[in-house]
Write a protein that holds these residues in place. Structure first.
Motif, PDB file in Angstrom:
ATOM      1  N   VAL A 114      46.589  44.699   5.901  1.00  8.76           N
ATOM      2  CA  VAL A 114      46.066  45.220   4.639  1.00  8.76           C
ATOM      3  C   VAL A 114      44.549  45.460   4.687  1.00  8.76           C
ATOM      4  N   LEU A 115      43.809  44.546   5.307  1.00  9.81           N
ATOM      5  CA  LEU A 115      42.348  44.642   5.320  1.00  9.81           C
ATOM      6  C   LEU A 115      41.862  45.365   6.572  1.00  9.81           C
ATOM      7  N   PRO A 116      40.650  45.895   6.536  1.00  7.41           N
ATOM      8  CA  PRO A 116      40.125  46.608   7.703  1.00  7.41           C
ATOM      9  C   PRO A 116      39.946  45.688   8.917  1.00  7.41           C
ATOM     10  N   THR A 117      40.222  46.249  10.076  1.00  6.36           N
ATOM     11  CA  THR A 117      39.940  45.575  11.346  1.00  6.36           C
ATOM     12  C   THR A 117      39.259  46.606  12.241  1.00  6.36           C
ATOM     13  N   SER A 118      38.757  46.153  13.375  1.00  6.25           N
ATOM     14  CA  SER A 118      38.114  47.089  14.298  1.00  6.25           C
ATOM     15  C   SER A 118      38.103  46.494  15.693  1.00  6.25           C
ATOM     16  N   ASP A 119      37.621  47.284  16.643  1.00  7.17           N
ATOM     17  CA  ASP A 119      37.481  46.768  18.007  1.00  7.17           C
ATOM     18  C   ASP A 119      36.193  45.959  18.148  1.00  7.17           C
ATOM     19  N   CYS A 120      35.457  45.815  17.061  1.00  3.76           N
ATOM     20  CA  CYS A 120      34.224  45.023  17.073  1.00  3.76           C
ATOM     21  C   CYS A 120      34.363  43.802  16.168  1.00  3.76           C
ATOM     22  N   LYS A 184      28.674  45.695  23.162  1.00  5.25           N
ATOM     23  CA  LYS A 184      30.039  46.107  22.792  1.00  5.25           C
ATOM     24  C   LYS A 184      30.015  47.020  21.564  1.00  5.25           C
ATOM     25  N   CYS A 185      29.237  46.650  20.573  1.00  4.68           N
ATOM     26  CA  CYS A 185      29.197  47.448  19.339  1.00  4.68           C
ATOM     27  C   CYS A 185      28.605  48.827  19.571  1.00  4.68           C
ATOM     28  N   LEU A 186      27.499  48.894  20.274  1.00  7.11           N
ATOM     29  CA  LEU A 186      26.841  50.187  20.504  1.00  7.11           C
ATOM     30  C   LEU A 186      27.662  51.089  21.416  1.00  7.11           C
TER      31      LEU A 186
END
Length: 189
Positions: A114-120, A184-186
């Motif tokens: 339901v909530l947002p997820t990401s590869d970060c 990782k984020c950039l």
């Protein structure tokens, strides 16, 4: 909008790392919003923090439920704001691991759907000993989970939830951890 979450045991360096990451993005001219849960700017965050400073099963459950409502409030308020380039959460969906074992994994899977997820999404895996050392150096009231037994239990439980997270050695230096997270984020922008 880029969504980033940094989670970990108490004393793992979450707030330190989100602030360093936010600065890296701000230097690029990005509009960054940071949410450190439980937040003091709403009743759910305040009630969660209040329960965390007490003991007992009822307060344990209250802290977790109010924490969840606080995080959901942040998602609803900020995740659809087109003026925000980067949204960073300190503490997020891993709070469900403090729910009873019979339901925590089910709730985790529902929440992640339901909530947002990401590869970060990062989990700072700090040893209980290092966690306690860092907690002891802060000038704050001790919360219900900030003891060796609770930290060992939470760290062991975290392993079943962080299978799709970037797990970072939280015992490393602030600079080493920051470098790994920022890189990782950039690279995923």
């Amino acid at each position: 909008m880029k969504f980033i979450a940094i989670d970990g045991l108490d004393g793992s360096g979450k707030d330190t790392q989100i602030n360093l990451l936010a600065e890296a993005y701000k230097k690029q001219g990005k509009n960054v919003v940071v949410r450190s849960h439980p937040c003091n700017d709403n009743k759910y965050g305040r009630k969660s923090k209040e329960a965390l400073l007490k003991t007992g099963k009822i307060n344990h459950l209250k802290a977790t439920i109010y924490f969840g409502l606080d995080a959901i409030r942040s998602v609803r308020k900020y995740s659809h704001d087109d003026s925000i380039d980067v949204l960073i959460f300190s503490r997020y969906v891993l709070a469900v691991m403090y729910l009873p074992d019979v339901v925590n994994m089910i709730v985790y899977k529902i929440v992640c759907f339901v909530l947002p997820t990401s590869d970060c999404m990062f989990f700072l895996d700090v040893s209980p000993e290092e966690s306690l050392r860092r907690i002891g150096s802060r000038d704050e009231d001790t919360e219900m989970f900030e003891n060796k037994e609770s930290l060992i239990k939470a760290r062991n439980k975290s392993k079943k939830f962080t299978y799709n997270w970037n797990v970072v050695d939280g015992d490393k230096s602030v600079e080493e951890i920051s470098s790994q997270i920022i890189s990782k984020c950039l690279s995923s922008d």
